[in-house]
Scaffold this motif. Structure first.
Motif, mmCIF file in Angstrom:
data_model
loop_
_atom_site.group_PDB
_atom_site.id
_atom_site.type_symbol
_atom_site.label_atom_id
_atom_site.label_comp_id
_atom_site.label_asym_id
_atom_site.label_seq_id
_atom_site.Cartn_x
_atom_site.Cartn_y
_atom_site.Cartn_z
ATOM 1 N N TYR A 85 -5.518 -0.740 -5.564
ATOM 2 C CA TYR A 85 -4.071 -0.579 -5.624
ATOM 3 C C TYR A 85 -3.466 -1.651 -6.530
ATOM 4 N N ASP A 124 1.757 3.363 -2.291
ATOM 5 C CA ASP A 124 1.174 4.503 -3.012
ATOM 6 C C ASP A 124 0.081 5.164 -2.179
ATOM 7 N N THR A 125 -0.717 4.346 -1.511
ATOM 8 C CA THR A 125 -1.765 4.882 -0.633
ATOM 9 C C THR A 125 -1.167 5.628 0.538
ATOM 10 N N LYS A 147 0.815 -1.218 0.000
ATOM 11 C CA LYS A 147 0.000 0.000 0.000
ATOM 12 C C LYS A 147 0.853 1.274 0.000
#
Length: 526
Positions: free
Chosen positions: A333, A297-298, A295
């Protein structure tokens, strides 16, 4: 004088009533039919009845009454008279601000955290409001097709906005716990002198007692502690530092700020609330809390957009902020399927070697008896998911040549985050002669046959069609196999010639001890 006392530095504590954040969904379901109604003591009594009827809350009076306890543990439902009896005899010696003593105050303790997270709003003599995220959470976890990923995203949406000093609390600590955690981990990971494993579990009390969002100073304090003690110190060291952060005195405040609360109970609570967001992983047998790199990028999006945030003094304004969804959080994602499968298989093999046969059997019995595990990692995996994980580990340990492919979702450490999706079997096993499907559930009521068996039939038919192997069958594992389940399984065998073997957890443990390979389970059917 009393007003000033209400605004002192206090350790972060989300909820002692709802330790497992997933229980929030059960409480929201129970209040859904009362949305829009004016909250009164009479309405609270109706809501309490609904919660007791749905067995979301269990009182000591139920435990001490054999008849009521048997009903609670069965598929039977309480009568209106029994619900009145439970309410009357379950004394709630409890008082919350703005609510009468007793059940009205107990109601507030149930819904206080969902209120802070923006899922619901209520005040006495005002309408009950369920937010858009509250409705999304209820809908995501419907019985027919639960969407665990969406559930995780909704909790992330709440936790990335959550502020310790929100209008529903009286606390001088002013920060966003998840943002503070992520920013501090980021600095530690960028430090070449550190181990790239994130926050040490014994350092989490610092976050719980940190007074603001100055993550740079927190990072420096952690560096200083590591330089002085490495990772070799007792709870007393961090406890004294935390008391200092709170402006407290050990002699005067030991009873109020208990060492076990700050260094143990609040830490477990913190990890549960952070882990349900999906953005953190447990490393080193639960000793470190780190980024879930699946995760990343989140995480970067959250830090970029929520490290600076608006604070609120008005309850309704904060509720509207918390109850709205950031659509970017709901975006899927990127998934590297090969990487995920490799990590999952590696973790499965690791745990099959790490846990002894006795360890696994004991943990399965804990689930069977509805007890609490003391394992430092397993306690952060919810029980339905834990059953899938332990079953997979036990199969792997028992049948070393069998290819075992569990379908639960994982973090980047290979630990399960939630159960297999509804369109696939929980666990797929492959050998030369067949494809065996293993399905697990903690449901023991009549709903077991309705929810589990039709899906098992579909999975089994799809597997036979895809792999075209002779020895293909399903195993259903549950604490108790309901009679309706047995009846439906018999019908499926007669009508469709599909083999489903229903086993209690106890029978599953026994059968695996008797068999040298999974196909032999067919021969143990009585």
């Amino acid at each position: 004088m009393s007003k000033e006392r209400k605004k002192e530095l206090k350790p972060l504590s989300f909820s002692t009533t709802i330790r497992n954040p997933e229980r929030i969904i059960d409480f929201l379901r129970c209040i859904l039919e009362y949305e829009g109604k004016i909250l009164t003591n009479q309405l609270i009594n109706e809501i309490v009845k609904n919660i007791l009827k749905n067995k979301v809350y269990r009182t000591r009076y139920i435990d001490h009454n054999a008849e009521l306890k048997n009903i609670y543990n069965s598929e039977e439902t309480f009568t209106e008279a029994q619900l009145d009896e439970i309410i009357k005899n379950s004394i709630q010696d409890h008082k919350e601000t703005g609510f009468d003593n007793g059940w009205p105050s107990r109601f507030d303790t149930w819904y206080k955290l969902p209120k802070e997270l923006g899922f619901i709003y209520y005040r006495m003599n005002e309408q009950i409001i369920i937010s858009s995220t509250g409705h999304m959470l209820i809908n995501a976890m419907n019985d027919e097709n639960p969407n665990n990923q969406k559930k995780q995203d909704i909790f992330l949406n709440a936790m990335m906005k959550y502020q310790t000093n929100n209008p529903f609390r009286k606390n001088k600590i002013s920060n966003s716990p998840l943002i503070l955690l992520l920013n501090t981990i980021k600095l530690l990971k960028e430090d070449n002198e550190e181990n790239d494993a994130g926050i040490f579990r014994n350092e989490i009390p610092l976050l719980i007692c940190w007074k603001d969002d100055d993550y740079n100073s927190l990072y420096k304090l952690i560096k200083k502690i590591r330089q002085q003690y490495k990772y070799n110190y007792g709870d007393e060291i961090i406890y004294e530092i935390c008391l200092s952060l709170l402006g407290a005195n050990k002699e005067k405040n030991a009873k109020r700020f208990k060492i076990t609360q700050i260094t143990n109970e609040a830490v477990d609570d913190f990890i549960r609330k952070m882990r349900i967001t999906g953005v953190i992983s447990l490393r080193g047998n639960g000793r470190f809390i780190d980024f879930n790199t699946f995760k990343i990028d989140t995480i970067n999006y959250v830090l970029k957009n929520y490290s600076q945030y608006k604070t609120f003094t008005d309850e309704k304004d904060f509720f509207q902020y918390m109850g709205s969804i950031d659509s970017n959080i709901l975006k899927p994602y990127k998934i590297d399927v090969n990487r995920i499968n490799n990590i999952k298989m590696s973790a499965l093999e690791k745990w099959a070697k790490k846990l002894s046969k006795k360890d696994i059997i004991d943990e399965l019995k804990i689930l069977l008896k509805k007890q609490e595990t003391k394992n430092s990692v397993l306690k952060f995996i919810n029980k339905p998911t834990r059953l899938e994980f332990l079953t997979s580990v036990y199969l792997k340990q028992r049948f070393t040549t069998l290819k075992i492919c569990p379908n639960y979702s994982i973090d980047d450490e290979g630990l399960p985050t939630f159960t297999a999706a509804g369109n696939m079997a929980d666990i797929e096993c492959f050998d030369r002669d067949g494809n065996q499907l293993v399905e697990v559930t903690l449901i023991s009521s009549r709903n077991q046959s309705i929810i589990e068996v039709p899906a098992i039939k579909r999975h089994l038919e799809e597997s036979i069609k895809t792999f075209n192997k002779d020895q293909t069958f399903s195993i259903l594992i549950a604490p108790i196999i309901h009679e309706d389940t047995k009846l439906l399984i018999g019908y499926i065998k007669y009508q469709h010639n599909l083999t489903i073997i229903p086993l209690t957890i106890t029978e599953f443990i026994s059968r695996l001890q008797q068999c040298e390979n999974i196909l032999e389970i067919l021969n143990t059917i009585s």
